[in-house]
Design an enzyme around this catalytic site. Structure first.
Site, PDB file in Angstrom:
ATOM      1  N   TYR A 112      -1.055  -1.542  10.153  1.00  0.00           N
ATOM      2  CA  TYR A 112      -1.510  -1.858   8.578  1.00  0.00           C
ATOM      3  C   TYR A 112       0.124  -1.690   7.782  1.00  0.00           C
ATOM      4  O   TYR A 112       0.472  -2.591   6.864  1.00  0.00           O
ATOM      5  CB  TYR A 112      -2.433  -0.816   8.207  1.00  0.00           C
ATOM      6  CG  TYR A 112      -2.783  -1.162   6.782  1.00  0.00           C
ATOM      7  CD1 TYR A 112      -3.370  -2.265   6.293  1.00  0.00           C
ATOM      8  CD2 TYR A 112      -2.361  -0.149   5.729  1.00  0.00           C
ATOM      9  CE1 TYR A 112      -3.957  -2.315   4.791  1.00  0.00           C
ATOM     10  CE2 TYR A 112      -3.116  -0.271   4.456  1.00  0.00           C
ATOM     11  CZ  TYR A 112      -3.532  -1.504   4.212  1.00  0.00           C
ATOM     12  OH  TYR A 112      -3.843  -1.445   2.616  1.00  0.00           O
ATOM     13  N   SER A 141       0.666  -1.107   0.011  1.00  0.00           N
ATOM     14  CA  SER A 141       0.022   0.009  -0.024  1.00  0.00           C
ATOM     15  C   SER A 141       0.993   1.239  -0.015  1.00  0.00           C
ATOM     16  O   SER A 141       2.002   1.299   0.477  1.00  0.00           O
ATOM     17  CB  SER A 141      -0.883   0.052   1.273  1.00  0.00           C
ATOM     18  OG  SER A 141      -1.427   1.157   1.242  1.00  0.00           O
TER      19      SER A 141
HETATM   20  P1  NAP Z   1     -11.707  -4.931   0.372  1.00  0.00           P
HETATM   21  O1  NAP Z   1     -12.622  -4.371  -0.929  1.00  0.00           O
HETATM   22  O2  NAP Z   1     -12.159  -4.824   1.553  1.00  0.00           O
HETATM   23  O3  NAP Z   1     -11.831  -6.359  -0.204  1.00  0.00           O
HETATM   24  C1  NAP Z   1     -11.336  -7.406   0.362  1.00  0.00           C
HETATM   25  C2  NAP Z   1     -11.093  -8.892  -0.221  1.00  0.00           C
HETATM   26  O4  NAP Z   1     -10.233  -9.777   0.575  1.00  0.00           O
HETATM   27  C3  NAP Z   1     -12.679  -9.490  -0.118  1.00  0.00           C
HETATM   28  O5  NAP Z   1     -12.708 -10.271  -1.311  1.00  0.00           O
HETATM   29  C4  NAP Z   1     -12.480 -10.425   1.280  1.00  0.00           C
HETATM   30  O6  NAP Z   1     -13.145 -11.594   0.819  1.00  0.00           O
HETATM   31  C5  NAP Z   1     -11.088 -10.531   1.039  1.00  0.00           C
HETATM   32  N1  NAP Z   1     -10.239 -11.408   2.101  1.00  0.00           N
HETATM   33  C6  NAP Z   1     -10.599 -10.670   3.499  1.00  0.00           C
HETATM   34  N2  NAP Z   1      -9.651 -11.643   4.479  1.00  0.00           N
HETATM   35  C7  NAP Z   1      -9.596 -12.548   3.679  1.00  0.00           C
HETATM   36  C8  NAP Z   1      -9.333 -14.005   4.127  1.00  0.00           C
HETATM   37  N3  NAP Z   1      -8.647 -14.207   5.480  1.00  0.00           N
HETATM   38  N4  NAP Z   1      -8.776 -14.988   3.075  1.00  0.00           N
HETATM   39  C9  NAP Z   1      -9.263 -14.779   2.039  1.00  0.00           C
HETATM   40  N5  NAP Z   1      -9.872 -13.547   1.420  1.00  0.00           N
HETATM   41  C10 NAP Z   1     -10.176 -12.493   2.418  1.00  0.00           C
HETATM   42  O7  NAP Z   1     -10.332  -4.475  -0.037  1.00  0.00           O
HETATM   43  P2  NAP Z   1      -9.696  -4.053  -1.380  1.00  0.00           P
HETATM   44  O8  NAP Z   1      -9.886  -2.295  -1.303  1.00  0.00           O
HETATM   45  O9  NAP Z   1     -10.259  -4.542  -2.750  1.00  0.00           O
HETATM   46  O10 NAP Z   1      -8.212  -4.024  -0.983  1.00  0.00           O
HETATM   47  C11 NAP Z   1      -7.388  -5.381  -1.622  1.00  0.00           C
HETATM   48  C12 NAP Z   1      -6.029  -5.148  -1.482  1.00  0.00           C
HETATM   49  O11 NAP Z   1      -5.476  -3.896  -1.695  1.00  0.00           O
HETATM   50  C13 NAP Z   1      -5.799  -5.433  -0.022  1.00  0.00           C
HETATM   51  O12 NAP Z   1      -4.465  -6.280   0.264  1.00  0.00           O
HETATM   52  C14 NAP Z   1      -5.607  -3.973   0.700  1.00  0.00           C
HETATM   53  O13 NAP Z   1      -4.587  -3.917   1.668  1.00  0.00           O
HETATM   54  C15 NAP Z   1      -4.641  -3.353  -0.812  1.00  0.00           C
HETATM   55  N6  NAP Z   1      -5.056  -1.929  -0.935  1.00  0.00           N
HETATM   56  C16 NAP Z   1      -6.119  -1.361  -0.837  1.00  0.00           C
HETATM   57  C17 NAP Z   1      -6.323   0.203  -0.886  1.00  0.00           C
HETATM   58  C18 NAP Z   1      -7.475   0.930  -1.017  1.00  0.00           C
HETATM   59  O14 NAP Z   1      -7.688   2.030  -0.871  1.00  0.00           O
HETATM   60  N7  NAP Z   1      -8.824   0.147  -1.232  1.00  0.00           N
HETATM   61  C19 NAP Z   1      -4.956   0.865  -1.051  1.00  0.00           C
HETATM   62  C20 NAP Z   1      -3.795   0.178  -0.865  1.00  0.00           C
HETATM   63  C21 NAP Z   1      -4.055  -1.249  -0.821  1.00  0.00           C
HETATM   64  P3  NAP Z   1     -14.641 -11.696   1.430  1.00  0.00           P
HETATM   65  O15 NAP Z   1     -15.548 -10.891   0.614  1.00  0.00           O
HETATM   66  O16 NAP Z   1     -15.205 -13.180   1.663  1.00  0.00           O
HETATM   67  O17 NAP Z   1     -14.477 -11.092   3.007  1.00  0.00           O
END
Ligand code: NAP
Length: 247
Positions: free
Chosen positions: A155, A142
């Site tokens: 985080y 991130s």
């Molecule tokens: P999100 O919308 O909250 O989606 C998270 C996904 O991860 C969901 O599909 C969830 O599945 C799955 N998940 C959570 N815990 C899990 C586990 N223990 N085993 C398997 N799957 C699991 O998050 P996102 O924003 O798309 O983020 C995706 C990645 O990008 C993350 O690594 C995050 O740290 C990184 N990121 C995001 C941002 C941002 O601003 N959004 C910025 C920087 C980095 P369920 O639906 O089944 O719970």
């Protein structure tokens, strides 16, 4: 559209929602057979898979908690048995819970490290012996890691560990013709980022980038598709900060 039988196989962890779902869609349209991993959102994952199949792609939904090593072994088993040996691993699953370090409970510490760090470790360990030569691994860090904002200590620490895995594992796979990189998004409009923030806080984040908007899941899926596809072949051991210029 795709030659489903000969398609390369991609596992996308956490692909039921958010960035992971966009990655699954993009890799499927690029011709990959896709494993849509999830842990709780079965309906969303199954609906995504049904949509991909209706467009001619090969796809399966597999429930596996990435923080559980047995689940992760079963995730790779399901991929191999139903689609074939794995070519691309996208370690997208992750959680974000912010609080001042002094207020972080033992449980939140453990949950953050279990999912973000142990989860990535578990899949990388499987990938070491189970991926095809020529494969691609994309981890998720991130941009918050370089911003050092208050509330992000745990985080950021988990994402620092993921970046370390990326640099070292790329070297440990010498001779296997497998690249290991990380994508480090800035703020992206998903529930992980939006939940719990006021409109004003969201707007302030949106203004941070000189491009003056939040990232969208497809912005990040494009970067993953580049690293997973032929044009990304010479990128290895790198962290790509995809954030519209935030940092
Ligand atoms: P999100 O919308 O909250 O989606 C998270 C996904 O991860 C969901 O599909 C969830 O599945 C799955 N998940 C959570 N815990 C899990 C586990 N223990 N085993 C398997 N799957 C699991 O998050 P996102 O924003 O798309 O983020 C995706 C990645 O990008 C993350 O690594 C995050 O740290 C990184 N990121 C995001 C941002 C941002 O601003 N959004 C910025 C920087 C980095 P369920 O639906 O089944 O719970």
């Amino acid at each position: 559209m795709n030659n489903v039988k000969n398609a390369q196989v991609a596992i996308v962890t956490g692909a039921s929602r958010g960035i992971g779902a966009a990655i699954a869609r993009r890799l499927a349209s690029d011709g990959f057979a896709v494993v849509v991993n999830y842990t709780a959102s079965a309906q969303e994952a199954e609906a995504l898979v049904a949509g991909l199949k209706s467009e001619g792609a090969a796809a399966i939904a597999v429930r596996a908690d990435v923080s559980n090593a047995d689940d992760v072994r079963r995730l790779f088993d399901a991929a191999e048995q139903q689609l074939g040996k794995v070519d691309v691993l996208v370690n997208n699953a992750g959680i974000l819970k912010t609080a001042p370090l002094a207020d972080i409970s033992d449980a939140l510490y453990a949950q953050s490290f279990d999912i973000n760090v142990r989860g990535t470790f578990n899949t990388l360990r499987e990938a070491a012996t189970r991926m095809n030569s020529g494969g691609r691994i994309v981890n998720f860090s991130s941009t918050t890691l370089v911003l050092n904002m208050p509330g992000y200590a745990i985080y950021n620490a988990t994402k620092a560990a993921v970046e370390s895995f990326t640099h070292v594992f790329a070297k440990e796979l010498r001779g296997r013709n497998i690249t290991v990189n990380a994508v480090a998004p800035g703020p992206v409009a998903t529930s992980l980022f939006l939940d719990g923030k006021t409109d004003e806080q969201v707007q302030n984040f949106a203004k941070m980038a000189p491009l003056q908007r939040l990232g969208q899941p497809d912005d990040i899926a494009s970067v993953v598709a580049f690293l997973a596809g032929p044009d990304g072949a010479w990128i290895n051991g790198q962290v790509l900060r995809a954030n519209g210029g935030v940092a």
